[in-house]
Scaffold this motif. Structure first.
Motif, mmCIF file in Angstrom:
data_model
loop_
_atom_site.group_PDB
_atom_site.id
_atom_site.type_symbol
_atom_site.label_atom_id
_atom_site.label_comp_id
_atom_site.label_asym_id
_atom_site.label_seq_id
_atom_site.Cartn_x
_atom_site.Cartn_y
_atom_site.Cartn_z
ATOM 1 N N CYS A 117 -6.590 14.558 24.564
ATOM 2 C CA CYS A 117 -7.951 14.588 25.126
ATOM 3 C C CYS A 117 -8.919 13.782 24.259
ATOM 4 O O CYS A 117 -9.789 13.076 24.781
ATOM 5 N N LEU A 118 -8.756 13.893 22.943
ATOM 6 C CA LEU A 118 -9.624 13.144 22.021
ATOM 7 C C LEU A 118 -9.391 11.641 22.171
ATOM 8 O O LEU A 118 -10.350 10.854 22.225
ATOM 9 N N VAL A 119 -8.131 11.239 22.258
ATOM 10 C CA VAL A 119 -7.809 9.819 22.458
ATOM 11 C C VAL A 119 -8.375 9.337 23.789
ATOM 12 O O VAL A 119 -8.923 8.232 23.888
ATOM 13 N N ALA A 120 -8.248 10.177 24.831
ATOM 14 C CA ALA A 120 -8.781 9.811 26.148
ATOM 15 C C ALA A 120 -10.289 9.637 26.102
ATOM 16 O O ALA A 120 -10.844 8.715 26.719
ATOM 17 N N LEU A 121 -10.958 10.500 25.353
ATOM 18 C CA LEU A 121 -12.418 10.397 25.229
ATOM 19 C C LEU A 121 -12.816 9.103 24.535
ATOM 20 O O LEU A 121 -13.737 8.393 24.977
ATOM 21 N N VAL A 122 -12.120 8.773 23.452
ATOM 22 C CA VAL A 122 -12.419 7.537 22.718
ATOM 23 C C VAL A 122 -12.124 6.309 23.581
ATOM 24 O O VAL A 122 -12.865 5.311 23.562
ATOM 25 N N LEU A 123 -11.057 6.384 24.359
ATOM 26 C CA LEU A 123 -10.668 5.254 25.212
ATOM 27 C C LEU A 123 -11.576 5.132 26.436
ATOM 28 O O LEU A 123 -11.874 4.016 26.889
ATOM 29 N N ALA A 124 -12.041 6.263 26.969
ATOM 30 C CA ALA A 124 -12.790 6.252 28.227
ATOM 31 C C ALA A 124 -14.148 5.592 28.087
ATOM 32 O O ALA A 124 -14.603 4.887 29.002
ATOM 33 N N LEU A 140 -3.317 -0.486 31.025
ATOM 34 C CA LEU A 140 -1.940 -0.965 30.873
ATOM 35 C C LEU A 140 -1.682 -1.402 29.439
ATOM 36 O O LEU A 140 -0.620 -1.115 28.866
ATOM 37 N N GLY A 141 -2.661 -2.082 28.835
ATOM 38 C CA GLY A 141 -2.523 -2.487 27.435
ATOM 39 C C GLY A 141 -2.386 -1.287 26.511
ATOM 40 O O GLY A 141 -1.600 -1.320 25.549
ATOM 41 N N PHE A 142 -3.139 -0.232 26.786
ATOM 42 C CA PHE A 142 -3.027 0.994 25.986
ATOM 43 C C PHE A 142 -1.624 1.574 26.089
ATOM 44 O O PHE A 142 -1.053 2.031 25.082
ATOM 45 N N ALA A 237 -7.820 14.234 33.456
ATOM 46 C CA ALA A 237 -6.540 13.654 33.859
ATOM 47 C C ALA A 237 -5.586 13.563 32.674
ATOM 48 O O ALA A 237 -4.386 13.852 32.792
ATOM 49 N N ALA A 238 -6.118 13.174 31.506
ATOM 50 C CA ALA A 238 -5.292 13.099 30.300
ATOM 51 C C ALA A 238 -4.801 14.482 29.887
ATOM 52 O O ALA A 238 -3.656 14.648 29.446
ATOM 53 N N LEU A 239 -5.660 15.493 30.029
ATOM 54 C CA LEU A 239 -5.285 16.863 29.660
ATOM 55 C C LEU A 239 -4.084 17.340 30.482
ATOM 56 O O LEU A 239 -3.094 17.840 29.925
ATOM 57 N N LEU A 240 -4.164 17.189 31.804
ATOM 58 C CA LEU A 240 -3.070 17.652 32.664
ATOM 59 C C LEU A 240 -1.796 16.840 32.415
ATOM 60 O O LEU A 240 -0.684 17.391 32.408
#
Length: 347
Positions: A117-124, A140-142, A237-240
């Motif tokens: 979730c933390l990575v998703a937040l930083v990426l989002a 896709l690059g990620f 979405a990342a959490l699930l």
């Protein structure tokens, strides 16, 4: 329909509540969840083959991941080809914390999902400012970067050989990694997630989220915090997806980088498209269809990547609402035609 009419309809949809619904409507809303729960309860006693039970559990895992992606694509209209990376973050994170750091399985899963979730937040925050194919390429690059890290960081991830010795799940002495027990576990989680998501989408914030699919300008003009909601959907979405990955790791007790490459992201997007964008129940159909496809076409394993791309292209071209909704609409038309014919014969 002019812009003023669209604004009025959108405001009405955002303000509509559950008032005026009788007990019958409330009972009807519980019916599909009760039916699914009953099917889950009965299935392991009817299907005694452990391979089929394992396949059913795998369908539940992927359906959980697709539910998260469906919220992102179907509600916010944001296409991500990096969901397999979050799937892998949940799997590798939980596996690494339990194998290398000796954390209990439950704690390892919680930490892994939190990290995802933390990575998703930083990426989002930076990527959701992009639109169209730029967002697709960024996610896709990620995914590609994540796969490379898993391959190269051999000391921690095991490299191409994979991560072995991941402990199974237990609760009060009950082995949850047993085929039947895990089937119950993953589908209980799936039913609960479906129910929570469906009920959340009926709330005012949920209806505001659904408005994002129509574009940013109209919801923003009505006071919807578009960027905040999109970031929230990306993290949800990342959490699930990470939770699905953690369950995957502790069930199979072995993971490798190839289980989370960009082909798996393509699989998840195809499953979402098959079930219908914004259709929460469609994730089960999409996951079941694509995971059962190799069982039907086991004689041509090299064609699977081509078939996934072909299926996705055909669905987007001819069934933009998804294959499952198209089948449902076709069934309704057929029933209407049959009823009309029966009425004419009766006359």
């Amino acid at each position: 329909m002019d812009e003023r009419s669209e604004t009025r309809i959108l405001r009405m949809n955002m303000n509509e509540g559950g008032r005026g619904k009788g007990d019958g409507a409330r009972l009807a809303s519980w019916t599909p969840y009760a039916a699914l729960a009953l099917a889950v309860l009965v299935a392991p006693w009817v299907v005694t083959d452990t391979y089929l039970l394992s396949l059913g559990s795998l369908i539940g895992i992927f359906a959980l991941a697709v539910t998260g992606l469906n919220l992102l694509i179907g509600m916010a209209g944001q296409v991500s080809l990096g969901q397999a990376a979050f799937f892998g973050l949940g799997a590798y994170g939980s596996g690494i914390f339990s194998v290398h750091f000796g954390l209990p399985v439950g704690a390892a899963m919680l930490v892994a999902v939190a990290v995802a979730c933390l990575v998703a937040l930083v990426l989002a925050v930076p990527t959701l400012k992009l639109e169209g194919h730029y967002l697709v390429m960024a996610t896709l690059g990620f995914n590609i970067i994540f796969t490379i890290v898993c391959i190269q960081w051999e000391v921690v991830t095991g490299g191409t050989s994979g991560l072995f010795g991941i402990p199974g799940m237990e609760l009060a002495g009950l082995n949850l990694s047993d085929d039947r027990n895990f089937f119950y576990l993953v589908w209980t989680v799936m039913v609960l997630v479906l129910w929570l998501c469906a009920n959340f989408l009926r709330t005012r914030p949920g209806r505001a989220l659904r408005s994002l699919h129509q574009g940013d300008l109209l919801p923003a003009s009505l006071g919807v915090p578009v960027i905040r909601y999109k970031v929230g959907l990306f993290v949800a979405a990342a959490l699930l997806t990470a939770l699905a990955g953690a369950l995957y790791a502790h069930y199979f007790q072995f993971i490798s980088p190839h289980s989370f490459d960009m082909f798996v992201s393509l699989q998840l997007v195809t499953m979402t498209a098959l079930g219908g964008l914004g259709n929460l129940w469609g994730g089960i159909f999409g996951a079941a269809f694509l995971l059962l496809l190799p069982e039907w076409l086991h004689a041509w394993p090299d064609l699977m990547i081509l078939l996934h791309g072909l299926i996705l292209m055909l669905v987007l071209m001819f069934f933009p609402k998804g294959l499952l909704p198209a089948v449902g609409e076709g069934g309704k038309r057929m029933m209407g035609t049959l009823r009309g014919n029966w009425g004419k014969k009766g006359i």
